[in-house]
Structure formats: C-alpha cells, structure tokens
Design a protein around this motif. Structure first.
Motif, short mmCIF file in Angstrom:
data_model
loop_
_atom_site.label_atom_id
_atom_site.label_comp_id
_atom_site.label_asym_id
_atom_site.label_seq_id
_atom_site.Cartn_x
_atom_site.Cartn_y
_atom_site.Cartn_z
N ASP A 77 -58.15 31.22 -18.99
CA ASP A 77 -57.41 31.58 -20.24
C ASP A 77 -56.08 31.64 -19.68
OD1 ASP A 77 -56.36 33.84 -21.79
OD2 ASP A 77 -58.35 34.14 -22.43
N ARG A 137 -53.54 33.09 -21.11
CA ARG A 137 -52.92 34.29 -20.87
C ARG A 137 -52.81 34.61 -19.38
NH1 ARG A 137 -56.50 38.62 -24.01
NH2 ARG A 137 -58.12 37.06 -23.26
N LEU A 138 -53.55 34.16 -18.53
CA LEU A 138 -53.54 34.37 -16.86
C LEU A 138 -52.55 32.99 -16.27
CD1 LEU A 138 -56.95 35.09 -16.23
CD2 LEU A 138 -55.34 36.61 -16.72
N THR A 173 -51.21 40.10 -11.63
CA THR A 173 -50.76 39.14 -11.39
C THR A 173 -49.14 39.27 -10.48
OG1 THR A 173 -49.42 39.60 -13.51
CG2 THR A 173 -51.34 37.97 -13.44
N THR A 177 -48.40 42.10 -14.47
CA THR A 177 -49.66 42.59 -15.17
C THR A 177 -51.01 42.92 -14.65
OG1 THR A 177 -49.78 40.36 -16.24
CG2 THR A 177 -48.73 41.41 -17.35
N TRP A 216 -55.16 43.03 -15.23
CA TRP A 216 -56.22 42.62 -16.35
C TRP A 216 -57.36 43.15 -15.91
CZ3 TRP A 216 -54.76 39.57 -20.38
CH2 TRP A 216 -53.33 39.10 -20.42
N GLN A 217 -58.32 43.08 -17.00
CA GLN A 217 -59.63 43.79 -16.68
C GLN A 217 -60.71 42.71 -17.29
OE1 GLN A 217 -63.05 45.98 -19.04
NE2 GLN A 217 -61.44 47.42 -19.00
N LEU A 218 -61.57 42.27 -16.41
CA LEU A 218 -62.42 41.10 -16.67
C LEU A 218 -63.90 41.76 -16.60
CD1 LEU A 218 -63.19 38.31 -17.38
CD2 LEU A 218 -62.54 37.73 -15.06
N LEU A 264 -62.02 39.54 -21.43
CA LEU A 264 -60.95 39.80 -20.75
C LEU A 264 -59.78 40.43 -21.47
CD1 LEU A 264 -59.15 38.93 -18.40
CD2 LEU A 264 -58.37 36.61 -19.51
N ARG A 265 -59.09 41.44 -20.96
CA ARG A 265 -58.10 42.10 -21.74
C ARG A 265 -57.11 42.57 -20.68
NH1 ARG A 265 -60.36 47.35 -24.70
NH2 ARG A 265 -58.34 47.82 -24.67
N ARG A 266 -55.85 42.63 -21.08
CA ARG A 266 -54.77 43.28 -20.33
C ARG A 266 -54.66 44.50 -20.52
NH1 ARG A 266 -48.11 41.93 -20.98
NH2 ARG A 266 -47.68 43.79 -19.66
#
Length: 367
Positions: free
Chosen positions: A222, A224-225, A248, A253, A255-257, A265-267
């Motif tokens: 993704d 975003r990562l 990160t 940041t 993240w939850q996966l 996946l969401r921040r």
C-alpha cells in the motif's frame, strides 16, 4: 553468496529424524521447566552466569536482574534484542557481522547463529519459545562486513534458527517474494499464536506473511506505507489479537493491519502527542497488559532518544501516548521483556556503525 529461498534437507523440519526431534523436544521441556522454577522462586538470571565481583553478579545473587548490562564484543553493533526465557539469556542480532549472539548478565557474548550463505545484517529478532526457534529479519544497508554492491538495498529476508544449536530451520528471500525488482530491507518481525510471522520492509510499502514452514507471501502492499525518498519507512511491528500494530520510522505514524482482512489497513489516530512525538519510532514491544512500549531515536538530527508507552481502548483504532521518558542511553533501537517481568532497552550505537566508527560495546538497560 546464494540468498535465494532455500531449505537444506538436513535443516528442514519435515525431514528431520524423529528421534532427533524427540530428543530436542525433551531437552526443551526440561529447560522450560527449569526456567519456570527459576522464575517462580527467584525471578533472576542464574548467578553462575555473572562475574562474582561485578554489579551484575551481585544483582543476580540478590534475586533480581542487573539494572545495566554492558555488552562487549568487537564491532557487533546490535540493533534488535529478544529475551530467551527457557535459556535465561538475551539474544542480539549484529548489524556489522550478520550474526545472532547470546548475551549473559556479565556482558560476555558468544555467537549462536552464523549463516554467511544467507545473512548480511540482522535487524529485528524475536524468540518463538513454543517452537524452539528465533525469527530474524535480514537486510543490507551497505555497512556490514558482508555487504556487497549487489546486495545493498536489495536484501530482505526472514530466517528461523534453532534456539539450542543455532542451525537454520528455514531462510526465505522476501525480496524475491515481493517480485518487483525494487529496493527492499526487512526490518522487524512479529508472530501470531499459530507461528505465522509478519515482517516489515523499510524500503518498500510492504508487509510480508510467512508460514511456519517458511512459505511467504505479500500480506499488504500500500503506497500509504511508502518511505520518504531515500528514507526508512516501516519499522517496529506487534501482533495484537488478530491485528498488527506497525510503526513508521521516518514520520512516526502508527498503522493497524487486520491479518485476515489486510484491505482494512488504517492509520491509528494517536492522542496525547501524535506522530510528532513518535518521529523515528523504532522497536515496539507488546506488553502483557495490552499496551505497547517502544523507543524513538535521534539519528540524523530528527526525533529524540526516548522511551514511549501507548495504550488503546478500542482495539487500536485509536491510541493514547501515555508516557514519553528521555532515554538514559543514546540511540535506542529496541525493547524486550527480561527476567522476572522486567523490560530492557537496547542501545547498540547503530549511528556509529553508519558513520564508519563502530563501537565495541553496547548497553542493555532495565527500564
């Protein structure tokens, strides 16, 4: 050196002799029982492992872990650390030598894993006590003794090694699994109750899933990562009830996966300081109470050398930054459980290795 995914017949768990497995299983059971007795009675490291005249020896005899362990080994530069409860010892990975070493409470070091056909630089590592193995992340950022122009920035692998013998169980080339020909660097590893491992890639927006037999796939890719240009992105990782919490390094940041629904996946929104307080977030540790501990560092002039504590009341949809404490040592990179319910922080001075002046000492400090 051949770093393709390979599993030699003598090391593959499916091909091991049954009597050998039974013997090792018996030894592990006896070691686990002995460790349980030690923890239940004294909660300490064995006193015989520490020098009788040292502070570490005094602490061990008094029934507690030493407050500070000063490790000594030429050009070891550990970045990751994990507590091996069954054997009552710490394990550290070397960013210079590409090895895994045992650290005793008096600071003495001996090599456990040395696999030059696969390993270049060992970053994060975690003991999987239930399966008698240590899992590690392998990379090459160009400053290790085994670094080559062909492997620098192109190495991402996960290895599993026997806790007693140090022999390879499997090694998997994750850069080949990614299959994009780009830059890759495996950084840290976590695992779930079934032994499935999850590995972060600091040079690519990828998290890998690795089975107990070494078979791997991309769990998520993704943008975003993605790291900042020329920087480090994904770093520390913790397994939490079917979810991964991932940090990160470059922007702090979280993240939850969900492991069974990676499209979710969401921040994670962080209250009490947010990403600004977590810049250069490095190693993470899941605590028994459900919280997460971690460290940030000041490499490159950004961030700060600190210990951090995070908690969540909604399954890591949001998180609260509950503590930020200045680190007593420069450039911390990892935290680990220790004996008797303690927690230790590692400072291996990776910054000095990158600067070309690696140190011959490192610090494990109880926090």
């Amino acid at each position: 050196m051949n770093r393709q995914n390979h599993q030699s017949p003598q090391n593959h768990p499916g091909r091991q002799d049954r009597s050998g497995r039974a013997t090792r299983a018996t030894r592990r059971a006896l070691l686990a029982a002995a460790a349980a007795v030690l923890l239940g009675t004294a909660g300490s490291l064995p006193a015989v492992a520490a020098d009788a005249g040292s502070a570490a020896g005094t602490a061990a005899r008094a029934g507690r872990a030493p407050a500070v362990i000063e490790g000594r080994a030429p050009r070891l530069t550990p970045e990751g650390v994990s507590w091996d409860q069954a054997h009552q010892r710490f394990l550290v990975g070397s960013m210079e030598r590409g090895t895994v070493s045992v650290v005793r409470p008096d600071g003495t070091v001996r090599t456990l894993v040395d696999d030059p056909d696969a390993l270049v630089q060992v970053a994060g590592l975690h003991v999987d006590a239930a399966r008698g193995r240590v899992l590690l992340a392998n990379l090459d950022n160009g400053v290790g003794a085994r670094s080559t122009p062909a492997t620098t920035g192109r190495t991402a692998g996960v290895g599993a090694y026997d806790l007693e013998t140090g022999r390879r169980i499997f090694y998997t080339d994750l850069a080949a699994v990614a299959g994009d020909g780009g830059r890759h660097a495996a950084n840290d590893v976590a695992f779930g109750p079934d032994g499935t491992a999850y590995v972060t890639d600091s040079f690519a927006p990828v998290v890998y899933r690795v089975g107990v037999d070494g078979a791997a796939s991309v769990l998520v890719r993704d943008d975003r990562l993605a790291p900042k240009p020329g920087g480090y992105g994904l770093n520390g990782i913790v397994y939490r009830d079917g979810r991964l919490v991932i940090g990160t390094w470059d922007d702090g940041t979280l993240w939850q996966l969900p492991v069974h629904r990676p499209e979710g996946l969401r921040r994670i929104e962080v209250l009490g300081g947010g990403a600004a307080a977590l810049v250069h977030l490095d190693g993470l540790l899941g605590r028994p109470d459900g919280g997460i501990a971690g460290v940030t560092n000041s490499f490159g002039g950004a961030g700060r050398d600190a210990e951090v504590e995070l908690r969540s009341d909604d399954h890591w949809r949001t998180a609260r930054l509950t503590a930020v404490r200045p680190s007593a040592d420069p450039m911390p990179t990892a935290v680990t459980p220790g004996p008797g319910g303690s927690t230790y922080q590692l400072s291996g001075r990776v910054d000095l290795l990158i600067a070309g002046t690696p140190a011959d000492t490192f610090t494990l400090r109880r926090i």
